[in-house]
Design a protein around this motif. Structure first.
Motif: not given
Length: 334
Positions: A204-228
């Motif tokens: 939940a925190d990372l969703h807010g941070m990505v939305r409000d503060l990030c221009d570029v985000v790096f992740m691998n496949e497993e992290e992407a699936k965990s995030f979504t």
């Protein structure tokens, strides 16, 4: 990107000295280690693992995810600053000198030895090229907002922050301050998720941070699936299309995906024989950041990221040892 900015990347992360070693799968099983992931440990437990590795060949390297990326940026021909906390002990001095030799400015004030030891990580690579990490963070968790040099952010084209900082309160605040100051100063803000366990813990925190503060985000496949929270990669990429930042999703030997402006682009990897995947994602980010900070498209930057990652998996350890400057420009120009 403003031409007045004199450096490419301002990086922030855990400063760790790595002990790199090759082991058989039996060692991982015998010691109940979480294969292909990072596990936090206290100094006593880490010492037990090191004692068990007594007959193996051990190699000392300066490490930490974001620091690996910063070295990769320098090897591509870029410049930057790195901020991480070390102690006034031999490991801390080794770490400082190693970064300086690579061309990355690292002059943060070390903590006295009475405050603790420089962080260390045992990096164990198995025959399938997967790396298992056993980490004692040491004084790296004492990184605070006061350690973030705003003037250096202002002189950089990008900031780059590692997700491992999210696991302790003071480093998390330093992470957020870095991204907030970047936004205020017009510096592009990039963040790497670092590990699926962090994404699961702080989703939940990372969703807010990505939305409000990030221009570029790096992740691998497993992290992407965990995030979504979507197990299918294609549906995960479709989900990311609806979010604001550019996403770079690494896919191992298959290369990477770029998600931007509502589109998904597949960027093929470079076929090589991997002997050690330690640092592959870190060095992918290095190639991307170098490309983006020099005005190249996201797809060209991802192409360079794939190349730098393909180079690092062919050698032992997570640090790029050879200069790629001429080759980097060749790849970026297509």
């Amino acid at each position: 990107m403003s031409q007045s900015r004199s450096h490419d990347v301002f990086g922030v992360g855990n400063a760790l000295v790595d002990t790199v070693v090759f082991v058989e799968d039996d060692f991982i099983r015998e010691h109940n280690l979480n294969k292909a992931a990072m596990t936090l440990a206290d100094s006593e437990k880490q010492a037990t693992i090191l004692q068990a590795l007594g007959k193996h060949s051990l190699e000392l390297k300066s490490g930490g995810s974001a620091a690996n990326t910063m070295i990769g940026v320098a090897r591509c021909g870029g410049t930057g600053f790195y901020t991480g906390k070390v102690a006034s002990d031999p490991n801390g001095e080794f770490y400082r000198m190693d970064l300086l030799k690579a061309g990355i400015r690292f002059d943060i004030h070390p903590e006295p030895e009475t405050a603790g030891a420089t962080g260390t990580c045992v990096v164990m690579t198995t025959p399938d090229a997967e790396r298992t990490m056993y980490t004692h963070l040491g004084v790296s968790v004492q990184l605070t907002e006061r350690d973030i040099d705003v003037e250096r952010i202002a002189s950089s084209r990008f900031v780059y922050v590692e997700g491992y900082l999210w696991d302790a309160e003071d480093p998390r605040r330093a992470c957020i301050k870095t991204l907030q100051e970047a936004r205020r100063l017009g510096t592009k803000a990039s963040f790497t998720f670092s590990d699926p366990f962090l994404v699961n813990r702080y989703r939940a925190d990372l969703h807010g941070m990505v939305r409000d503060l990030c221009d570029v985000v790096f992740m691998n496949e497993e992290e992407a699936k965990s995030f979504t929270e979507i197990p299918d990669l294609q549906r995960t990429l479709d989900y990311l299309k609806n979010l604001k930042p550019k996403f770079f999703v690494t896919a191992g030997k298959h290369g990477a995906y770029v998600v931007e402006d509502g589109n998904v682009y597949s960027v093929p990897g470079y076929p090589v024989e991997a002997i050690d995947t330690n640092g592959a994602g870190d060095n992918f980010a290095a190639g991307v950041l170098y490309g983006l900070s020099h005005g190249y498209s996201s797809q060209a930057a991802a192409r360079l990221g794939n190349y730098v990652a393909s180079e690092i998996v062919q050698v032992k350890g997570a640090r790029m040892e050879k200069d790629l400057n001429g080759k980097a420009m060749e790849i970026l120009r297509g």
